[in-house]
Motif scaffolding. Structure first.
Motif, PDB file in Angstrom:
ATOM      1  N   GLN A 199      20.091  -4.317 -16.728  1.00 21.57           N
ATOM      2  CA  GLN A 199      20.350  -3.910 -15.347  1.00 21.57           C
ATOM      3  C   GLN A 199      19.423  -2.786 -14.898  1.00 21.57           C
ATOM      4  OE1 GLN A 199      22.830  -5.469 -13.287  1.00 21.57           O
ATOM      5  NE2 GLN A 199      22.591  -6.882 -15.003  1.00 21.57           N
ATOM      6  N   SER A 200      19.151  -2.752 -13.602  1.00 18.45           N
ATOM      7  CA  SER A 200      18.396  -1.657 -12.988  1.00 18.45           C
ATOM      8  C   SER A 200      19.265  -1.043 -11.896  1.00 18.45           C
ATOM      9  CB  SER A 200      17.084  -2.160 -12.398  1.00 18.45           C
ATOM     10  OG  SER A 200      17.319  -3.150 -11.411  1.00 18.45           O
ATOM     11  N   VAL A 201      19.045   0.250 -11.625  1.00 19.85           N
ATOM     12  CA  VAL A 201      19.911   0.933 -10.662  1.00 19.85           C
ATOM     13  C   VAL A 201      19.212   2.170 -10.109  1.00 19.85           C
ATOM     14  CG1 VAL A 201      21.038   2.334 -12.442  1.00 19.85           C
ATOM     15  CG2 VAL A 201      22.230   1.885 -10.297  1.00 19.85           C
ATOM     16  N   THR A 202      19.473   2.475  -8.837  1.00 20.00           N
ATOM     17  CA  THR A 202      19.142   3.776  -8.277  1.00 20.00           C
ATOM     18  C   THR A 202      20.351   4.668  -8.509  1.00 20.00           C
ATOM     19  OG1 THR A 202      17.599   2.944  -6.616  1.00 20.00           O
ATOM     20  CG2 THR A 202      18.646   5.057  -6.163  1.00 20.00           C
ATOM     21  N   VAL A 203      20.156   5.767  -9.207  1.00 22.50           N
ATOM     22  CA  VAL A 203      21.264   6.598  -9.682  1.00 22.50           C
ATOM     23  C   VAL A 203      21.909   7.351  -8.514  1.00 22.50           C
ATOM     24  CG1 VAL A 203      21.929   8.409 -11.293  1.00 22.50           C
ATOM     25  CG2 VAL A 203      20.051   6.862 -11.873  1.00 22.50           C
ATOM     26  N   PRO A 204      23.232   7.241  -8.355  1.00 18.69           N
ATOM     27  CA  PRO A 204      23.912   7.914  -7.245  1.00 18.69           C
ATOM     28  C   PRO A 204      24.260   9.365  -7.578  1.00 18.69           C
ATOM     29  CG  PRO A 204      25.494   6.623  -8.471  1.00 18.69           C
ATOM     30  CD  PRO A 204      24.151   6.383  -9.124  1.00 18.69           C
ATOM     31  N   SER A 205      24.657  10.109  -6.567  1.00 20.42           N
ATOM     32  CA  SER A 205      25.196  11.465  -6.773  1.00 20.42           C
ATOM     33  C   SER A 205      26.559  11.341  -7.454  1.00 20.42           C
ATOM     34  CB  SER A 205      25.335  12.149  -5.412  1.00 20.42           C
ATOM     35  OG  SER A 205      25.901  13.422  -5.543  1.00 20.42           O
TER      36      SER A 205
ATOM     37  N   MET B 261       0.853  -1.188   0.000  1.00 15.51           N
ATOM     38  CA  MET B 261       0.000   0.000   0.000  1.00 15.51           C
ATOM     39  C   MET B 261       0.889   1.238   0.000  1.00 15.51           C
ATOM     40  SD  MET B 261      -2.692  -1.871   0.173  1.00 15.51           S
ATOM     41  CE  MET B 261      -4.014  -0.663   0.316  1.00 15.51           C
ATOM     42  N   TYR B 262       0.704   2.113  -1.003  1.00 14.96           N
ATOM     43  CA  TYR B 262       1.573   3.267  -1.190  1.00 14.96           C
ATOM     44  C   TYR B 262       0.815   4.571  -0.965  1.00 14.96           C
ATOM     45  CZ  TYR B 262       4.367  -0.326  -3.468  1.00 14.96           C
ATOM     46  OH  TYR B 262       5.065  -1.477  -3.737  1.00 14.96           O
ATOM     47  N   GLY B 263       1.520   5.566  -0.473  1.00 15.28           N
ATOM     48  CA  GLY B 263       0.919   6.858  -0.183  1.00 15.28           C
ATOM     49  C   GLY B 263       0.671   7.714  -1.405  1.00 15.28           C
ATOM     50  N   LYS B 264       1.305   7.370  -2.545  1.00 20.04           N
ATOM     51  CA  LYS B 264       1.130   8.133  -3.772  1.00 20.04           C
ATOM     52  C   LYS B 264       0.851   7.189  -4.933  1.00 20.04           C
ATOM     53  CE  LYS B 264       4.216  11.967  -2.481  1.00 20.04           C
ATOM     54  NZ  LYS B 264       5.424  12.741  -2.868  1.00 20.04           N
ATOM     55  N   ALA B 265       0.444   7.756  -6.059  1.00 20.14           N
ATOM     56  CA  ALA B 265       0.216   6.955  -7.262  1.00 20.14           C
ATOM     57  C   ALA B 265       1.528   6.363  -7.767  1.00 20.14           C
ATOM     58  CB  ALA B 265      -0.417   7.826  -8.345  1.00 20.14           C
ATOM     59  N   GLU B 266       1.428   5.316  -8.575  1.00 24.30           N
ATOM     60  CA  GLU B 266       2.578   4.692  -9.244  1.00 24.30           C
ATOM     61  C   GLU B 266       3.615   4.175  -8.248  1.00 24.30           C
ATOM     62  OE1 GLU B 266       3.489   6.513 -13.273  1.00 24.30           O
ATOM     63  OE2 GLU B 266       2.725   8.272 -12.192  1.00 24.30           O
ATOM     64  N   TYR B 267       3.124   3.578  -7.160  1.00 21.29           N
ATOM     65  CA  TYR B 267       3.984   2.959  -6.141  1.00 21.29           C
ATOM     66  C   TYR B 267       4.932   3.957  -5.494  1.00 21.29           C
ATOM     67  CZ  TYR B 267       2.521  -1.018  -9.052  1.00 21.29           C
ATOM     68  OH  TYR B 267       1.799  -1.916  -9.800  1.00 21.29           O
ATOM     69  N   GLY B 268       4.511   5.202  -5.370  1.00 18.54           N
ATOM     70  CA  GLY B 268       5.364   6.231  -4.776  1.00 18.54           C
ATOM     71  C   GLY B 268       4.956   6.563  -3.352  1.00 18.54           C
ATOM     72  N   GLY B 269       5.760   7.404  -2.695  1.00 20.67           N
ATOM     73  CA  GLY B 269       5.449   7.869  -1.353  1.00 20.67           C
ATOM     74  C   GLY B 269       5.698   6.818  -0.294  1.00 20.67           C
TER      75      GLY B 269
ATOM     76  N   ALA C 146      10.828   8.355 -10.951  1.00 19.44           N
ATOM     77  CA  ALA C 146      10.967   9.567 -10.139  1.00 19.44           C
ATOM     78  C   ALA C 146      11.444   9.288  -8.725  1.00 19.44           C
ATOM     79  CB  ALA C 146       9.628  10.302 -10.086  1.00 19.44           C
ATOM     80  N   GLU C 147      11.434   8.020  -8.304  1.00 19.82           N
ATOM     81  CA  GLU C 147      11.880   7.664  -6.956  1.00 19.82           C
ATOM     82  C   GLU C 147      12.868   6.498  -7.026  1.00 19.82           C
ATOM     83  OE1 GLU C 147       8.784   7.217  -4.028  1.00 19.82           O
ATOM     84  OE2 GLU C 147       7.487   8.679  -5.027  1.00 19.82           O
ATOM     85  N   ARG C 148      13.447   6.185  -5.902  1.00 18.86           N
ATOM     86  CA  ARG C 148      14.421   5.104  -5.811  1.00 18.86           C
ATOM     87  C   ARG C 148      13.773   3.757  -6.128  1.00 18.86           C
ATOM     88  NH1 ARG C 148      19.035   6.100  -2.898  1.00 18.86           N
ATOM     89  NH2 ARG C 148      19.047   3.947  -2.141  1.00 18.86           N
ATOM     90  N   ASN C 149      14.605   2.828  -6.609  1.00 18.54           N
ATOM     91  CA  ASN C 149      14.204   1.430  -6.786  1.00 18.54           C
ATOM     92  C   ASN C 149      12.999   1.233  -7.704  1.00 18.54           C
ATOM     93  OD1 ASN C 149      16.239   0.569  -4.937  1.00 18.54           O
ATOM     94  ND2 ASN C 149      14.885   1.130  -3.251  1.00 18.54           N
TER      95      ASN C 149
END
Length: 238
Positions: A213-219, A86-94, A144-147
């Protein structure tokens, strides 16, 4: 002797009354528990627009993978063998709350409502923390978010007539935080919309995501991608 017998009888009667009261209390409590979400069928994830399994019910079958428009959800019952995310925002966000198989959950506490923006059913709780599965074969997807969570943008490969590179300009409104390269080629990202540029004064060149591959983009790369190209070997990156 009479006083002793009377005392024993009264004690026995008192004990019997206490046992009866406790038994009645336990039965009532059990009935109350059983009454929660009584109409949720087996194999279904049931969502209610009232608390405690009241109001209008919407059923989601076990095995459903697609994101759903949440609407108003104040309580749920998970009668499936899967985890409910259960997510706080649309598209599995929040924010995220999970409901394990067989459990129910409430989304109003002390008059405060936790808004459900989207949800999905998955085999394991770990899969609640990602959303990469939305990206289809042959696509480059940014999130727009991690993972792989949050709003997803699909970038279909297109040949640029001038450079013969494969890629799309993202535009400043798209700021990827995570990426899934679900193509058969390697993926080179750039900070400029024309497939060029470096980061930190040339210290970093193209940011590469290997095929599959998938990745959370680092600084310092987070949110800076403006174009990409697909290549057969990473040495082909500009």
């Amino acid at each position: 002797m009479t006083l002793t017998r009377t005392h024993i009888r009264r004690g026995t009667l008192l004990a019997a009354l206490l046992a009866l009261l406790c038994s009645a209390f336990l039965v009532q409590t059990g009935k109350a528990d059983a009454a929660d979400f009584p109409d949720c069928p087996a194999g279904q994830f049931c969502l209610y627009d009232g608390s405690g399994g009241t109001g209008t019910r919407v059923d989601v079958a076990e095995g459903t993978k697609a994101e759903r428009d949440a609407g108003t959800i104040l309580s749920v019952k998970n009668n499936t063998g899967m985890w409910a995310c259960m997510y706080g925002k649309a598209e599995y966000g929040g924010g995220l709350q999970t409901v394990k198989p067989g459990n129910g959950d409430e989304y109003v506490t002390d008059g405060t409502r936790w808004v459900v923006g989207s949800y999905k059913l998955v085999p394991t709780r770990a899969l609640c923390f990602t959303g990469y599965e939305r990206c289809q074969d042959g696509q480059v997807c940014t999130f727009a978010e991690r993972n792989g969570r949050g709003a997803m943008t699909v970038h279909a490969p297109a040949t640029d007539a001038a450079t013969q590179n494969h890629g799309n300009s993202y535009g400043p409104e798209v700021a990827p935080v995570s990426v899934f390269n679900r193509t058969a080629k390697h993926l080179c990202f750039y900070p400029n919309p024309d497939y060029t540029g470096t980061w930190d004064g040339g210290a970093y060149g193209a940011y590469v995501v290997l095929r599959g591959q998938s990745v959370t983009v680092p600084s310092p790369f987070t949110g800076t991608f403006r174009s990409h190209e697909l290549v057969n070997g990473t040495s082909e990156c500009q």
